[in-house]
Design an enzyme around this catalytic site. Structure first.
Site, short mmCIF file in Angstrom:
data_model
loop_
_atom_site.label_atom_id
_atom_site.label_comp_id
_atom_site.label_asym_id
_atom_site.label_seq_id
_atom_site.Cartn_x
_atom_site.Cartn_y
_atom_site.Cartn_z
N ASP A 41 7.82 -6.75 23.73
CA ASP A 41 9.20 -6.82 23.28
C ASP A 41 9.69 -5.45 22.82
O ASP A 41 10.21 -5.29 21.73
CB ASP A 41 9.35 -7.86 22.16
CG ASP A 41 10.82 -8.19 21.91
OD1 ASP A 41 11.68 -7.75 22.71
OD2 ASP A 41 11.10 -8.85 20.90
N GLY A 48 0.82 -1.20 0.00
CA GLY A 48 0.00 0.00 0.00
C GLY A 48 0.85 1.24 0.00
O GLY A 48 2.01 1.23 0.40
N GLY A 53 0.69 5.33 1.02
CA GLY A 53 -0.03 6.42 1.67
C GLY A 53 0.34 7.70 0.99
O GLY A 53 1.11 7.70 0.04
N GLY A 54 -0.21 8.78 1.47
CA GLY A 54 0.08 10.08 0.91
C GLY A 54 1.57 10.33 0.87
O GLY A 54 2.10 10.84 -0.10
N LYS A 99 6.69 0.54 7.08
CA LYS A 99 6.32 1.72 6.31
C LYS A 99 7.57 2.54 6.06
O LYS A 99 8.26 2.93 6.98
CB LYS A 99 5.30 2.53 7.09
CG LYS A 99 4.75 3.71 6.32
CD LYS A 99 3.56 4.26 7.09
CE LYS A 99 3.39 5.75 6.83
NZ LYS A 99 2.70 6.38 7.92
N GLY A 123 4.01 7.87 2.23
CA GLY A 123 4.84 6.73 2.58
C GLY A 123 4.35 5.48 1.88
O GLY A 123 3.25 5.42 1.36
N VAL A 134 4.03 1.17 2.25
CA VAL A 134 4.09 0.09 3.22
C VAL A 134 4.45 -1.22 2.52
O VAL A 134 3.90 -1.54 1.47
CB VAL A 134 2.74 -0.05 3.95
CG1 VAL A 134 2.82 -1.14 5.00
CG2 VAL A 134 2.37 1.29 4.61
#
Ligand SMILES: *[C@@H]1O[C@H](CO)[C@@H](O)[C@H](O)[C@H]1NC(C)=O
Ligand SMILES: *[C@@H]1O[C@H](CO)[C@@H](O)[C@H](O)[C@H]1NC(C)=O
Ligand SMILES: *[C@@H]1O[C@H](CO)[C@@H](O)[C@H](O)[C@H]1NC(C)=O
Ligand SMILES: *[C@@H]1O[C@H](CO)[C@@H](O)[C@H](O)[C@H]1NC(C)=O
Length: 925
Positions: free
Chosen positions: A755, A681, A683-684, A702, A686, A688
């Site tokens: 973790d 995917g 994003g505007g 990402k 970035g 992923v």
């Protein structure tokens, strides 16, 4: 006369005696009855001075007691020429001037005997509290050249007798409650130069006789109820300089004869019902400085040759039906100071038809059909304060150079077709208090530079394509009243710092993809009236602090995954079903909801121990978290990053850790150097990737602000030690705290990371740990059948994990403590922790170590406010490192502590010992 100057007697008594005496002196002239003075003939010579003084004293006696004390110099026996406000002829005692402007006198004019004052040349009673009518006997003041009753409360109508005062040059009756008509006889006042009747209740039409007043320079009739059309004869008043007829009910055409008024500098015809086109003859008015035509029904084009001589400063023609383009003469009108053309159908390419105006202060072109682009050249409008161009067809990007107009304080570019990014240069407009960019197609991040706008009161960025998170710097806009970011693609958690915006009245974040909880800190928004967070992915419980939102009147939390008990305030109790619907499980005292089963239980659920855990792939959770980015992705928008301070720009992807390089290389390998085939995917800002790392885990990573094809430069720079200054390090701790807070307290089921360690926390290019960037996480879920095995990372895991398999969120808190120390020490704090825990007494050597000596020595010691923040981070870290889980703070407490802004450090930072940091009351105080 001296016998009557008894100062101790009340003024009324003195005045009465005075009258009585004059009555004795002039028994045959003044038959003493109540009508005596008004009906008396204009007696001139005999005892004039006594009559004058008596008239004034009578009037004084009729005023209220406070007014009388203001006129205390008006007493019998003293020379009336020396009385307050009274002026006499140079020789003698004949009163020629009365100037009682702004004395606060209360009373009427009916007891002022004008007949006795017939030598008056000027009478100025401006700005008092006189009521009642203007007596018709005013005509006795036949020598008057100046008469002002303006700014009083006079009513009735203008007595036509006033038109007998043929010497009048100035007649000011403005700001009263005078009704009726303007007498037709006004045309007799041929010497009149100035006539101001504005702000009254005058009706009917402007008499055509006004055309006789050829010496008139100023005619102001604004704000009455005058109707009919403007008489053509107005064009005969060739001396006119200032003609103001605004805010009446005038109708008809603008007389072309106005083109004859060559001396006009001000022509205001606003707020009437004038129709037809603007006569081209107005272009003759070459001295015109102010032309106001707004709020009429004018049609046609703007006059072609306005501002030919370059004197026009103010031009308003807003709210008419004007069409066509901005004429060339207006484009080149460099004298323009204020231009208002909003609410018309004007069109044309704005970047061609709009000039550069060095003096322009205010421009409003809202609601027209202008198209084209914003010109960077307008940045040269050095005096521009207000730029309003909303509701047009303007497209393209906002040129950063436009924002060089440094005085801009109001910008409204809403409802256009602007695209691209919001330039970070907005941050340099220190005067900005109103910024509206809503209803455009702006994309990418909200620039964090907006946080510099300390005067900003209204920020509306709604209905764009903005993505990323809300920069926490917005919390520095301390004067914000309205923050409207609805209908975008903004995500991540809502920064809890926004709770610092104490003046906030409207907060609208509706219809975005915000995650996690509504911050507890919002309970501090005491002035909040409207809260809309509807249509997001918010989860968890409504903060109990919301019980403090006393001003809240409208709330909409619909369509989220919120649950639990509603806050106990009216706004929630009385919220309609529509504002609460579409959530996971809200209960409470609202009309539309079921009651909560057990009071208190719902809000405490988040603190239950999680006994059963099941390792699941982080990817599942992460993909949910970044889902919004996938869904909202339509076209590839190239976004520039905010330049990281002091850090090489090419360092696009950094991991905080000594073994980060290894993780990074695993990722490079697993994604075949960020090959598109692993992209799940965009994003505007970035991309992923799905990453199966060697130990079998599948994670989402990402990659921010980078080109999607991966770039070997990134990799080369990555291994370098990252130089983070103290502020950034504190921000790292804050970011981690926020992220963990969201995981622990924001979701209906607490997600326990289990973790937290330096090798699995990813940072973007700004060193901010985003929740969606928890690349290496393994998430825990209750209600499953598996017990966990030890899974923490040695050196970060809480001590209890060594002897119990029971996992709760306090082990993350411990790891957070380790990590925070690592961030400020610049190395793993293992040795320090063991030395502190082995030395059990506070007198031990470990406690005497100075804080400054354990901090990362590669940086100079922190100072001022940053020192305070480092100190707080250290205190928080030590509290988190408590060997037993119970006394450790919750992430909510941690996030809240770290988010508070504090005054600069008062104590000597370099003297603080570690022992002093182990303050067991830090979280309870
Ligand atoms: C009008 O003004 C001119 C020039 O000041 C003056 O000579 C003339 O007397 C004035 N007219 C009246 C009626 O006052
Ligand atoms: C304004 O823009 C819309 C859509 O982009 C277009 O349909 C319309 O014709 C434009 N109007 C003018 C006056 O340019
Ligand atoms: C507006 O005018 C500018 C300058 O001439 C031109 O570059 C631009 O393409 C025009 N825009 C539109 C939408 O016509
Ligand atoms: C809240 O915001 C959403 C999205 O913008 C909008 O549809 C809704 O009408 C708003 N709620 C209220 C009560 O105004």
């Amino acid at each position: 006369m001296t016998s009557f100057a008894a100062k101790t007697l009340p003024d009324l008594f003195v005045s009465f005696q005075g009258l009585f005496v004059f009555f004795i002196i002039l028994p045959s002239v003044f038959p003493f009855d109540s009508a005596a003075f008004s009906s008396s003939p204009t007696g001139k010579q005999v005892g004039d001075e006594g009559i004058q003084a008596a008239a004034l004293l009578t009037w004084k006696a009729s005023l209220d007691s406070q007014s009388q004390s203001l006129l205390s110099s008006w007493v019998i026996g003293s020379n009336h020429c020396n009385w307050t406000g009274i002026g006499c002829k140079t020789v003698g005692t004949i009163i020629t001037h009365i100037d009682l402007k702004s004395y606060g006198l209360r009373g009427t004019l009916s007891n002022l005997n004008f007949s006795s004052l017939s030598n008056l040349l000027s009478l100025d009673l401006t700005n008092n509290s006189l009521h009642g009518i203007i007596p018709s006997s005013i005509d006795r003041l036949w020598r008057l050249t100046y008469l002002s009753f303006s700014a009083n409360r006079l009513s009735g109508s203008i007595p036509h007798e006033i038109c007998q005062l043929s010497n009048l040059k100035t007649l000011k009756l403005h700001q009263n409650q005078i009704g009726g008509t303007i007498p037709y006889e006004i045309g007799l006042l041929i010497s009149l130069v100035e006539l101001t009747l504005h702000s009254n209740n005058l009706t009917s039409s402007i008499p055509s006789s006004i055309g006789n007043l050829v010496n008139m320079t100023t005619l102001i009739l604004n704000e009455n109820h005058l109707s009919g059309s403007i008489p053509e004869e107005v064009g005969m008043m060739r001396s006119l300089i200032d003609l103001e007829l605004s805010a009446n009910n005038l109708t008809g055409l603008i007389p072309a004869s106005m083109g004859n008024l060559l001396n006009l500098t001000t022509l205001l015809l606003c707020e009437n019902n004038l129709f037809g086109s603007i006569p081209p003859q107005l272009s003759n008015l070459t001295l015109l400085r102010s032309l106001g035509l707004d709020d009429n029904m004018l049609t046609g084009h703007l006059p072609e040759n306005l501002c030919l001589t370059g004197s026009l400063r103010l031009f308003t023609a807003s709210y008419n039906n004007l069409s066509g383009r901005i004429p060339r003469s207006l484009k080149n009108c460099s004298s323009l100071y204020r231009l208002r053309l909003e609410g018309n159908q004007l069109s044309g390419n704005i970047s061609e038809d709009f000039g550069i105006y060095p003096n322009l202060n205010y421009i409003d072109l809202t609601g027209n059909n202008f198209y084209g682009e914003l010109s960077p050249r307008w940045g040269k409008c050095n005096n521009l304060k207000s730029l309003e161009m909303s509701n047009n067809n303007i497209s393209g990007e906002i040129p950063p150079a436009l924002l060089e107009a440094a005085k801009l304080s109001r910008i409204d570019l809403s409802s256009n077709h602007l695209d691209g990014e919001i330039p970070k240069e907005f941050g340099s407009l220190v005067s900005l208090f109103n910024l509206k960019l809503n209803d455009n197609q702006l994309s990418c991040n909200i620039p964090r530079e907006l946080g510099r706008l300390v005067n900003l009161q209204n920020l509306n960025l709604a209905a764009n394509k903005l993505s990323g998170s809300i920069p926490r710097e917005l919390a520095d806009c301390m004067r914000l009243l309205n923050l409207i970011l609805s209908n975008n693609r903004l995500g991540d958690i809502i920064p809890l710092e926004l709770g610092q915006l104490h003046g906030l009245e409207i907060l609208d974040l509706g219809n975005n993809i915000f995650l996690g909880p509504i911050p507890q800190q919002f309970g501090a928004l005491q002035r909040l009236e409207t809260l809309n967070v509807s249509h997001n992915s918010l989860s968890g419980f409504l903060p109990s602090s919301f019980d403090n939102l006393v001003s809240l009147s409208s709330v909409d939390i619909s369509y989220n995954q919120l649950e639990g008990e509603l806050p106990h305030i009216k706004a929630f109790r009385e919220a309609p079903f529509e504002s609460l619907q579409g959530n996971k499980g809200l209960c409470g005292n609202a009309t539309s909801l079921k009651a909560c089963q057990l009071q208190g239980v719902s809000r405490n659920k988040e603190n239950k121990l999680v006994l059963l855990v099941l390792p699941v792939f982080g990817f599942l959770v992460l993909s949910f978290m970044v889902l919004g980015f996938f869904l909202s992705f339509h076209k590839k928008v190239k976004c520039t990053t905010n330049e990281p301070r002091h850090v090489n720009n090419t360092n696009l992807f950094a991991i905080w850790s000594y073994d980060g390089k290894m993780v990074y290389e695993d990722i490079i390998e697993a994604t075949e150097n960020f090959s598109a085939k692993y992209c799940v995917g965009k994003g505007g800002c970035g991309t992923v990737y799905r990453v199966a790392v060697p130990n079998g885990q599948v994670v989402a990573v990402k990659k921010l602000h980078g080109s999607s094809d991966g770039n070997s430069d990134n990799r080369k720079d990555f291994a370098k030690a990252v130089e983070l200054d103290w502020r950034k390090r504190v921000d790292v701790a804050k970011g981690l705290a926020d992220a963990l807070y969201c995981m622990h307290h924001g979701c209906s089921t607490p997600i326990i990371h289990r973790d937290i360690s330096s090798k699995n926390v990813l940072f973007d290019s700004e060193y901010v740990a985003h929740i969606s960037d928890f690349g290496m996480a393994r998430f825990m879920k209750p209600d499953s059948s598996n017990w966990t095995s030890f899974a923490g990372t040695f050196g970060y895991a809480a001590p209890e994990l060594a002897y119990t398999m029971e996992v709760n969120e306090k082990c993350d808190v411990y790891s957070f403590g380790v990590l925070t120390l690592e961030v400020i020490m610049g190395k793993h704090p293992g040795d320090l922790i063991s030395s502190l825990s082995s030395s059990s007494s506070s007198s031990s050597s470990g406690h005497a170590i100075l804080l400054k000596d354990v901090l990362d020595q590669r940086l100079p010691s922190p100072t001022n406010q940053v020192a305070e923040q480092v100190l707080v981070a250290a205190k928080v870290a030590f509290a988190c490192l408590n060997a037993s889980p119970m006394p450790r703070p919750t992430m909510q407490q941690v996030a809240w502590k770290l988010s508070k802004t504090r005054p600069s450090l008062q104590i000597e930072f370099h003297l603080i010992t570690l022992g002093e940091l182990l303050d067991t009351n830090f979280f309870t105080s």
